[in-house]
Enzyme design. Structure first.
Site, short mmCIF file in Angstrom:
data_model
loop_
_atom_site.label_atom_id
_atom_site.label_comp_id
_atom_site.label_asym_id
_atom_site.label_seq_id
_atom_site.Cartn_x
_atom_site.Cartn_y
_atom_site.Cartn_z
CB SER A 48 -1.24 0.13 1.04
OG SER A 48 -1.77 0.94 0.90
CG ASP A 209 -3.85 -1.69 0.08
OD1 ASP A 209 -3.75 -1.77 0.33
OD2 ASP A 209 -3.88 0.28 0.02
#
Length: 390
Positions: A48, A209
């Protein structure tokens, strides 16, 4: 035969704007290193927003201190409009498209996202020099760097890695490792928080993500050759609270807001897997020490891995709540309805508050927490006692 030199891995977890905390930890490590020291982390893994920090650090591995200075300036200068459309037309248009297509089925197909993160692509293209990764690997200042993204069709957590020498790809249950040359697209994919940011296409698949369904966040670093790992977490709650101690809690009896629910879901995505993986690794280390002398622990896959964790000593949600007025007016109004601008909903806010005041406070907290562990860090990194820094 003398034991092999340990290979130190750095693991930077996800968490949107919370990743500013990691920069403070890295800045403290730079202060502890002797002048002119090379990159102390041959293996760097990020997920992320942690992927952006990881690749930025790897691309500047030839001069670790300078890389940290650039990364610090990058986060201290943040404004929301550099990451997402925060102007009135941008916010309203994106919200209208999301509701119209995703909820009502109207109009042409558009990416499923509440926020328009197109400014982030331009920012990363302007600020990152990814060619530095090849140079760092060629000059032996870096062994490998990796970022993890989640494939929406395959359901796999895919770790894209760039490294030198022979590093075998791996295939485990719902997680694989693929060698590649990292690009901005990999970073955008790894940091595309579900529903908030649009998925990114890499090859034939759309990715989001990397923290989604990442069951073993530490594993990629071990596959890439790390024998000890420094984990910089972004947990919303301070570590070290005794679970047996009685906790004084007050309850309002009110239904949770949408933002409060969303905050717990984000924490579950970004934090729970990492903390569970750390606990599992510590249990395996304890088990390995109980085995009889001469047991082939590496063959059995239970070789001890030293792990040092640095995580926030203060609740990040509370820090975010103090800085909520920094949000642009359009975003503040957009987030007010779900309750994200209330103290109870600050969990969501803590991931989206890309503003200088908030990020700077997290950087200073990370630096302070790391310097509080300076002796542990020196021992872990094999540093001789150095002149104390303020």
């Amino acid at each position: 035969m003398s034991p092999a030199e340990p290979v130190t891995g750095l693991i930077l977890s996800g968490g949107g704007a919370r990743a500013a905390y990691q920069v403070g930890v890295l800045a403290a490590i730079a202060e502890l290193l002797p002048a002119g020291a090379s990159n102390p982390f041959p293996v760097i893994v990020g997920t992320s927003a942690g992927a952006i920090n990881a690749v930025s650090l790897a691309s500047g591995a030839l001069d670790f201190t300078a890389a940290i200075e650039r990364l610090t300036a990058f986060w201290q200068g943040f404004r929301s409009h550099q990451v997402i459309r925060s102007d009135w037309p941008g916010v309203i248009r994106q919200a209208t498209r999301f509701v119209g297509h995703s909820l009502l089925g109207l109009g042409a197909q558009v990416p499923v996202a509440l926020l328009n993160s197109s400014p982030l692509r331009q920012l990363l293209n302007d600020k990152l020099q990814l060619s530095g990764i090849r140079q760092a690997i060629a000059q032996k200042h870096l062994k490998a760097v990796a970022v993890t993204a989640f494939g929406y069709e395959s359901g796999q957590a895919v770790t894209f890695y760039q490294g030198g020498g022979t590093i075998d790809a791996w295939l485990r249950h719902r997680r694989i490792g693929l060698p590649t040359e990292l690009t901005v697209e990999h970073l955008l994919a790894s940091s595309a928080i579900p529903l908030l940011f649009a998925p990114v296409r890499i090859g034939q698949e759309f990715f989001g993500d990397g923290a989604v369904r990442q069951s073993a966040p530490i594993s990629p670093a071990l596959h890439l050759g790390a024998s000890r790992v420094l984990v910089v977490g972004v947990s919303g709650n301070p570590r070290g609270i005794d679970p047996q101690a009685p906790q004084q809690r007050s309850y309002t009896g009110q239904q949770p807001t949408l933002a409060q629910i969303g905050g717990h879901m984000l924490n579950s995505t970004f934090i729970d897997s990492l903390e569970s993986d750390i606990e599992l690794l510590q249990r395996l280390n304890q088990f390995s020490h109980l085995l009889p002398s001469g047991t082939p622990v590496r063959t059995l896959g239970v070789a001890p891995v030293e792990v040092l964790v640095i995580a926030p000593s203060q609740p990040i949600d509370e820090i975010a709540a103090r800085h909520r007025q920094e949000l642009p007016a359009a975003l503040r109004l957009f987030l007010r309805g779900p309750g994200a601008t209330k103290t109870s909903g600050a969990g969501v806010l803590s991931y989206l508050l890309f503003e200088a005041g908030y990020c700077s406070e997290l950087i200073e907290l990370g630096r302070s927490d790391a310097l509080a562990k300076r002796d542990e860090l020196r021992r872990f990194l094999g540093l001789a006692a150095a002149v104390e820094t303020a």
